[in-house]
Motif scaffolding. Structure first.
Motif, mmCIF file in Angstrom:
data_model
loop_
_atom_site.group_PDB
_atom_site.id
_atom_site.type_symbol
_atom_site.label_atom_id
_atom_site.label_comp_id
_atom_site.label_asym_id
_atom_site.label_seq_id
_atom_site.Cartn_x
_atom_site.Cartn_y
_atom_site.Cartn_z
ATOM 1 N N THR A 16 1.049 -1.290 -0.099
ATOM 2 C CA THR A 16 0.002 0.040 0.082
ATOM 3 C C THR A 16 0.680 1.248 -0.079
ATOM 4 O O THR A 16 1.567 1.488 0.917
ATOM 5 C CB THR A 16 -1.023 -0.058 1.535
ATOM 6 N N ILE A 17 0.542 1.838 -1.049
ATOM 7 C CA ILE A 17 1.339 3.422 -1.087
ATOM 8 C C ILE A 17 0.244 4.350 -1.436
ATOM 9 O O ILE A 17 -0.388 4.296 -2.315
ATOM 10 C CB ILE A 17 2.168 3.444 -2.458
ATOM 11 N N ILE A 18 0.235 5.320 -0.522
ATOM 12 C CA ILE A 18 -0.937 6.257 -0.450
ATOM 13 C C ILE A 18 0.043 8.017 -0.673
ATOM 14 O O ILE A 18 0.549 8.483 -0.083
ATOM 15 C CB ILE A 18 -1.628 6.477 0.968
ATOM 16 N N GLN A 24 -3.910 15.912 4.666
ATOM 17 C CA GLN A 24 -4.963 15.155 5.509
ATOM 18 C C GLN A 24 -5.686 14.099 4.960
ATOM 19 O O GLN A 24 -5.934 13.320 6.093
ATOM 20 C CB GLN A 24 -6.019 16.361 5.972
ATOM 21 N N ALA A 25 -6.157 13.996 3.753
ATOM 22 C CA ALA A 25 -6.890 12.703 3.293
ATOM 23 C C ALA A 25 -5.718 11.668 3.223
ATOM 24 O O ALA A 25 -6.144 10.593 3.547
ATOM 25 C CB ALA A 25 -7.203 13.247 1.936
ATOM 26 N N ASP A 26 -4.452 11.575 2.989
ATOM 27 C CA ASP A 26 -3.387 10.850 3.023
ATOM 28 C C ASP A 26 -3.463 10.204 4.467
ATOM 29 O O ASP A 26 -3.531 8.899 4.463
ATOM 30 C CB ASP A 26 -2.018 11.104 2.678
ATOM 31 N N LEU A 27 -3.410 11.011 5.476
ATOM 32 C CA LEU A 27 -3.252 10.370 6.836
ATOM 33 C C LEU A 27 -4.662 9.627 7.049
ATOM 34 O O LEU A 27 -4.634 8.468 7.726
ATOM 35 C CB LEU A 27 -3.408 11.364 7.940
ATOM 36 N N ALA A 28 -5.787 10.168 6.687
ATOM 37 C CA ALA A 28 -7.025 9.262 6.992
ATOM 38 C C ALA A 28 -7.036 7.885 6.284
ATOM 39 O O ALA A 28 -7.412 6.997 6.649
ATOM 40 C CB ALA A 28 -8.272 10.219 6.485
ATOM 41 N N LEU A 29 -6.671 8.092 4.897
ATOM 42 C CA LEU A 29 -6.616 6.698 4.214
ATOM 43 C C LEU A 29 -5.420 5.675 4.779
ATOM 44 O O LEU A 29 -5.845 4.453 4.849
ATOM 45 C CB LEU A 29 -6.160 6.947 2.742
ATOM 46 N N MET A 30 -4.414 6.230 5.343
ATOM 47 C CA MET A 30 -3.604 5.133 5.982
ATOM 48 C C MET A 30 -4.071 4.753 7.515
ATOM 49 O O MET A 30 -3.909 3.666 7.802
ATOM 50 C CB MET A 30 -2.239 6.265 6.373
ATOM 51 N N GLU A 31 -4.714 5.856 8.173
ATOM 52 C CA GLU A 31 -5.446 5.187 9.211
ATOM 53 C C GLU A 31 -6.471 3.889 8.635
ATOM 54 O O GLU A 31 -6.566 2.954 9.396
ATOM 55 C CB GLU A 31 -6.253 6.336 10.094
ATOM 56 N N ASP A 32 -7.210 3.897 7.928
ATOM 57 C CA ASP A 32 -7.944 3.078 7.228
ATOM 58 C C ASP A 32 -7.294 1.713 7.008
ATOM 59 O O ASP A 32 -7.858 0.701 7.294
ATOM 60 C CB ASP A 32 -8.993 3.255 6.025
ATOM 61 N N GLU A 33 -6.133 2.088 6.045
ATOM 62 C CA GLU A 33 -5.403 0.954 5.921
ATOM 63 C C GLU A 33 -4.851 0.164 6.979
ATOM 64 O O GLU A 33 -4.705 -1.231 7.005
ATOM 65 C CB GLU A 33 -4.285 1.030 5.023
ATOM 66 N N VAL A 34 -4.511 0.704 8.004
ATOM 67 C CA VAL A 34 -3.834 -0.009 9.166
ATOM 68 C C VAL A 34 -4.729 -0.541 9.975
ATOM 69 O O VAL A 34 -4.764 -1.531 10.450
ATOM 70 C CB VAL A 34 -3.225 1.347 10.088
ATOM 71 N N ARG A 35 -5.992 -0.008 10.189
ATOM 72 C CA ARG A 35 -7.224 -0.695 10.706
ATOM 73 C C ARG A 35 -7.549 -1.920 9.910
ATOM 74 O O ARG A 35 -7.962 -3.227 10.630
ATOM 75 C CB ARG A 35 -8.503 0.157 10.625
ATOM 76 N N GLN A 41 -5.391 -9.383 10.713
ATOM 77 C CA GLN A 41 -4.387 -9.881 11.661
ATOM 78 C C GLN A 41 -3.218 -10.132 10.855
ATOM 79 O O GLN A 41 -2.228 -11.074 11.294
ATOM 80 C CB GLN A 41 -4.797 -11.104 12.050
ATOM 81 N N PHE A 42 -2.864 -9.108 9.984
ATOM 82 C CA PHE A 42 -1.324 -9.033 9.471
ATOM 83 C C PHE A 42 -0.479 -8.200 10.333
ATOM 84 O O PHE A 42 0.759 -8.439 10.093
ATOM 85 C CB PHE A 42 -1.375 -8.282 8.128
ATOM 86 N N GLU A 47 1.818 -2.888 16.887
ATOM 87 C CA GLU A 47 2.146 -2.053 15.550
ATOM 88 C C GLU A 47 0.720 -1.230 15.441
ATOM 89 O O GLU A 47 0.874 0.127 15.027
ATOM 90 C CB GLU A 47 2.242 -2.857 14.591
ATOM 91 N N TYR A 48 -0.568 -1.593 15.625
ATOM 92 C CA TYR A 48 -1.718 -1.082 15.436
ATOM 93 C C TYR A 48 -1.693 -0.057 16.162
ATOM 94 O O TYR A 48 -2.252 1.043 15.814
ATOM 95 C CB TYR A 48 -2.813 -2.136 15.613
ATOM 96 N N THR A 49 -1.441 -0.166 17.549
ATOM 97 C CA THR A 49 -1.811 1.163 18.495
ATOM 98 C C THR A 49 -0.719 2.022 18.057
ATOM 99 O O THR A 49 -0.896 3.496 18.060
ATOM 100 C CB THR A 49 -1.901 0.688 19.933
ATOM 101 N N THR A 50 0.362 1.875 17.901
ATOM 102 C CA THR A 50 1.614 2.682 17.572
ATOM 103 C C THR A 50 1.099 3.662 16.420
ATOM 104 O O THR A 50 1.438 4.691 16.288
ATOM 105 C CB THR A 50 2.837 2.127 17.492
ATOM 106 N N ALA A 51 0.794 2.724 15.308
ATOM 107 C CA ALA A 51 0.742 3.334 14.030
ATOM 108 C C ALA A 51 -0.611 4.424 14.105
ATOM 109 O O ALA A 51 -0.635 5.626 13.635
ATOM 110 C CB ALA A 51 0.339 2.420 12.814
ATOM 111 N N LEU A 52 -1.481 4.004 14.795
ATOM 112 C CA LEU A 52 -2.896 4.961 15.014
ATOM 113 C C LEU A 52 -2.333 6.216 15.846
ATOM 114 O O LEU A 52 -2.799 7.155 15.503
ATOM 115 C CB LEU A 52 -3.750 4.081 15.555
ATOM 116 N N MET A 53 -1.641 5.928 16.808
ATOM 117 C CA MET A 53 -1.080 7.088 17.639
ATOM 118 C C MET A 53 -0.310 8.082 16.822
ATOM 119 O O MET A 53 -0.621 9.259 16.781
ATOM 120 C CB MET A 53 -0.412 6.543 18.752
ATOM 121 N N ILE A 54 0.644 7.567 15.903
ATOM 122 C CA ILE A 54 1.189 8.422 15.124
ATOM 123 C C ILE A 54 0.581 9.278 14.289
ATOM 124 O O ILE A 54 0.556 10.575 13.748
ATOM 125 C CB ILE A 54 2.492 7.541 14.493
#
Length: 63
Positions: A16-18, A24-35, A41-42, A47-54
């Motif tokens: 995934t490259i966004i 701001q839209a990039d950050l929202a899309l990244m958050e969706d992808e992390v979720r 379960q990849f 990793e999930y909580t750290t990525a969302l926090m960042i």
């Protein structure tokens, strides 16, 4: 994971490259992808909580 670059590398690892030219839209899309990666379960819970926090920190800095 310590910064946005690390989150982007995590997403890149799963193909995934966004970039939409709207930060701001990039950050929202990244958050969706992390979720989605966590839901499938990849990535670990840590990793999930750290990525969302960042990503949320970056979103609040941009406002």
């Amino acid at each position: 994971m310590k910064n946005l670059y690390d989150v982007m590398q995590l997403l890149k690892r799963y193909g995934t490259i966004i970039y939409t030219a709207d930060f701001q839209a990039d950050l929202a899309l990244m958050e969706d992808e992390v979720r989605e990666l966590y839901r499938m379960q990849f990535i670990t819970a840590k990793e999930y909580t750290t990525a969302l926090m960042i990503l949320r920190q970056k979103r609040s800095e941009g406002k």
